[in-house]
Write a protein that holds these residues in place. Structure first.
Motif, PDB file in Angstrom:
ATOM      1  N   UNK A 211      -6.208 -12.994  -0.712  1.00 10.66           N
ATOM      2  CA  UNK A 211      -6.255 -12.268   0.452  1.00 10.66           C
ATOM      3  C   UNK A 211      -6.809 -11.186   0.743  1.00 10.66           C
ATOM      4  N   UNK A 212      -7.701 -11.069   1.633  1.00 11.44           N
ATOM      5  CA  UNK A 212      -8.157  -9.514   1.719  1.00 11.44           C
ATOM      6  C   UNK A 212      -7.172  -8.535   2.055  1.00 11.44           C
ATOM      7  N   UNK A 213      -7.566  -7.306   1.664  1.00  9.97           N
ATOM      8  CA  UNK A 213      -6.733  -6.307   1.983  1.00  9.97           C
ATOM      9  C   UNK A 213      -6.403  -6.311   3.394  1.00  9.97           C
ATOM     10  N   UNK A 214      -4.976  -5.888   3.448  1.00  4.10           N
ATOM     11  CA  UNK A 214      -4.477  -6.028   5.071  1.00  4.10           C
ATOM     12  C   UNK A 214      -4.440  -7.341   5.696  1.00  4.10           C
ATOM     13  N   UNK A 215      -4.791  -8.310   5.147  1.00  2.00           N
ATOM     14  CA  UNK A 215      -4.777  -9.739   5.934  1.00  2.00           C
ATOM     15  C   UNK A 215      -3.524 -10.585   5.251  1.00  2.00           C
ATOM     16  N   UNK A 216      -3.040 -10.234   4.210  1.00  2.00           N
ATOM     17  CA  UNK A 216      -1.778 -11.032   3.715  1.00  2.00           C
ATOM     18  C   UNK A 216      -0.939 -11.296   4.814  1.00  2.00           C
ATOM     19  N   UNK A 217      -0.474 -12.554   4.956  1.00  2.00           N
ATOM     20  CA  UNK A 217       0.463 -13.112   6.160  1.00  2.00           C
ATOM     21  C   UNK A 217       1.843 -12.451   5.890  1.00  2.00           C
ATOM     22  N   UNK A 218       2.467 -12.174   7.204  1.00  2.00           N
ATOM     23  CA  UNK A 218       3.770 -11.578   7.088  1.00  2.00           C
ATOM     24  C   UNK A 218       4.776 -12.105   6.456  1.00  2.00           C
ATOM     25  N   UNK A 219       4.653 -13.832   6.438  1.00  2.00           N
ATOM     26  CA  UNK A 219       5.508 -14.484   5.569  1.00  2.00           C
ATOM     27  C   UNK A 219       5.710 -14.487   4.180  1.00  2.00           C
ATOM     28  N   UNK A 220       4.382 -14.364   3.900  1.00  2.00           N
ATOM     29  CA  UNK A 220       4.190 -14.054   2.197  1.00  2.00           C
ATOM     30  C   UNK A 220       4.430 -12.667   1.955  1.00  2.00           C
ATOM     31  N   UNK A 221       4.596 -11.524   2.720  1.00  2.00           N
ATOM     32  CA  UNK A 221       4.719 -10.346   2.231  1.00  2.00           C
ATOM     33  C   UNK A 221       6.467 -10.273   2.336  1.00  2.00           C
ATOM     34  N   UNK A 222       6.997 -10.927   3.247  1.00  2.00           N
ATOM     35  CA  UNK A 222       8.398 -11.050   3.372  1.00  2.00           C
ATOM     36  C   UNK A 222       8.991 -11.767   2.150  1.00  2.00           C
ATOM     37  N   UNK A 223       8.359 -12.680   1.586  1.00  2.00           N
ATOM     38  CA  UNK A 223       8.875 -13.576   0.449  1.00  2.00           C
ATOM     39  C   UNK A 223       8.630 -12.694  -0.971  1.00  2.00           C
ATOM     40  N   UNK A 224       7.324 -11.725  -0.819  1.00  2.00           N
ATOM     41  CA  UNK A 224       7.175 -11.164  -2.266  1.00  2.00           C
ATOM     42  C   UNK A 224       7.951  -9.752  -2.065  1.00  2.00           C
ATOM     43  N   UNK A 225       8.119  -9.322  -1.348  1.00  2.00           N
ATOM     44  CA  UNK A 225       8.524  -7.953  -0.987  1.00  2.00           C
ATOM     45  C   UNK A 225       9.812  -7.883  -0.292  1.00  2.00           C
ATOM     46  N   UNK A 226      10.168  -8.814   0.405  1.00  2.00           N
ATOM     47  CA  UNK A 226      11.227  -8.527   1.228  1.00  2.00           C
ATOM     48  C   UNK A 226      12.698  -8.181   0.856  1.00  2.00           C
ATOM     49  N   UNK A 227      12.964  -8.593  -0.666  1.00  2.00           N
ATOM     50  CA  UNK A 227      14.276  -8.223  -0.943  1.00  2.00           C
ATOM     51  C   UNK A 227      14.462  -6.597  -1.251  1.00  2.00           C
ATOM     52  N   UNK A 228      13.034  -6.163  -1.842  1.00  2.00           N
ATOM     53  CA  UNK A 228      13.208  -4.675  -2.051  1.00  2.00           C
ATOM     54  C   UNK A 228      13.096  -3.868  -1.075  1.00  2.00           C
TER      55      UNK A 228
END
Length: 444
Positions: free
Chosen positions: A44-61
């Motif tokens: 994914x390009x910078x700034x284009x990462x889907x919110x669902x993926x961000x939540x999966x990868x960084x959500x807990x932190x």
């Protein structure tokens, strides 16, 4: 978010903060969206990462941060609304603890002791006495004589003279434990003043009466608390050779002595000593005046005290006094030290006066300036020669140390403010009377 009062007894307060799962999720989403433009993930390009993926990868932190911010925000809003000022750091406990899982509401129980309302104090009726001591000629002469002793020289005695208390012997020595020489136990041409107590107890006594050229065997026992653990408590033999016996010759009190201490002449040195003595007298006099002021303030005002502050102060007093009574104990492996009723009474006085002075300072907008703090740090740093920079960095990174340095400066500035408005009379007394007044402070 909901804040519910659970306790209100005296100064004790309790609240339950509830953050719904929906509110928390909204905060997490907000934080992820805020960070999204700067995140780059493979594929994914910078700034284009889907919110669902961000939540999966960084959500807990992000969830932990959002939870902390929500609770902190709720408490800040609560303190602003109620005007409460916790006496100590509030205690926080989350319902469910480790059993909590994402999707659950967050329920945090907060308890603390509120600082009391400090009643108004009439400062105009305060009457104080300032003791004044002049640097008399006798005191200056005594100080000069002490300086002369520190500047004394040692002159070689005639051969055959016996070493006496106060003499200096120049010795070669080597120490043995269990028949083996030990590291650091050897010296050559060492000038040792007998009676100075600079060597192991008993060492200097056995050189009394020795003469130039004599070999002397000194038997001693290292103290149990000796710095080198491998020697502590051990019996030792030191083989010594006395190379010279020197007698003390006190320096003459004249211009040459003055120059040794950086003064132009004897008159200038006397003036410097008089100034230093009067500065010492003023410091002692201030301590007496301050005690008188605090005694009057303590009698003027009474209010409810936060038990946690009193308990902490009593424990600190008990700990400090215990160490004063046991100077040989430098560590903290001494078990629990119980605070007595006497410690608690003293703690109540200190807490009450501390809160009163803090409130008076707050109302008068008295603050410790950056320059005053820098000077305080400099004064402390001088106790660590060669490590001043490290001490500065330690203070910068340690808020608790900063507060320890700031507190006495603030208190002195508040005391100065009160003294300025009080009726102060001066009373000239002798140095001995001032000393008695200082000694009396420790008896209270």
């Amino acid at each position: 978010m909901q804040v519910t009062e659970t306790l209100n007894e005296g100064l004790k307060r309790g609240y339950q903060i509830t953050i719904s799962a929906a509110e928390l999720d909204e905060k997490v989403t907000e934080k992820l969206l805020e960070a999204q433009p700067e995140i780059e993930i493979k594929g994914f390009r910078k700034g284009k990462v889907p919110l669902a993926m961000l939540r999966k990868q960084f959500g807990e932190r992000v969830l932990g941060d959002a939870m902390q911010e929500a609770v902190d925000g709720a408490m800040s809003e609560h303190f602003e609304k109620t005007g409460d000022r916790p006496a100590m750091q509030p205690k926080m406990e989350m319902d469910g603890g480790d059993a909590w899982k994402p999707g659950d509401d967050v329920v945090v129980n907060v308890t603390y002791e509120n600082l009391p309302d400090i009643p108004e104090v009439d400062l105009k009726g305060l009457k104080l006495e300032r003791l004044v001591v002049k640097a008399e000629d006798a005191a200056v002469t005594e100080a000069l004589e002490n300086l002369a002793k520190t500047a004394q020289n040692f002159e070689k005695k005639k051969k055959g003279s016996k070493a006496a208390d106060g003499d200096q012997v120049v010795i070669d020595f080597e120490g043995f434990v269990d028949g083996e020489a030990f590291e650091g136990g050897k010296g050559e041409d060492y000038p040792l003043v007998l009676g100075s107590g600079s060597f192991i107890p008993g060492f200097e006594d056995q050189l009394m009466g020795s003469k130039e050229g004599e070999a002397v065997e000194v038997n001693v026992k290292f103290p149990e608390q000796y710095g080198a653990a491998h020697l502590a408590g051990k019996d030792a033999l030191f083989k010594c050779t006395v190379k010279e016996v020197r007698g003390a010759a006190e320096a003459q009190i004249d211009d040459e002595l003055a120059k040794k201490f950086g003064a132009e002449d004897l008159a200038a040195l006397k003036s410097q000593i008089a100034e230093r003595l009067e500065a010492e007298y003023k410091g002692a006099s201030r301590a007496v005046l301050k005690r008188g002021l605090l005694d009057q303030l303590d009698a003027k005002v009474k209010f409810e005290l936060p038990p946690s502050l009193v308990e902490a102060e009593a424990g600190q007093i008990a700990h400090q006094l215990w160490h004063e009574e046991h100077p040989e104990e430098h560590g903290h492996n001494h078990g629990e030290i119980e605070a007595t009723d006497e410690h608690k009474t003293l703690a109540e006085r200190r807490v009450r006066l501390g809160l009163l002075l803090a409130e008076l300072g707050r109302k008068q907008e008295i603050e410790v300036t950056d320059a005053e703090m820098t000077q305080a740090v400099l004064n402390q740093a001088r106790q660590y020669p060669g490590q001043e920079r490290a001490f500065f960095e330690f203070v910068q990174q340690n808020p608790q140390m900063q507060q320890q340095l700031r507190a006495p400066i603030f208190e002195d500035k508040v005391v100065d403010f009160i003294v300025e408005g009080a009726e102060v009379t001066e009373k000239e007394v002798s140095k001995e009377d001032l000393q008695k007044a200082i000694e009396a402070l420790d008896e209270l």
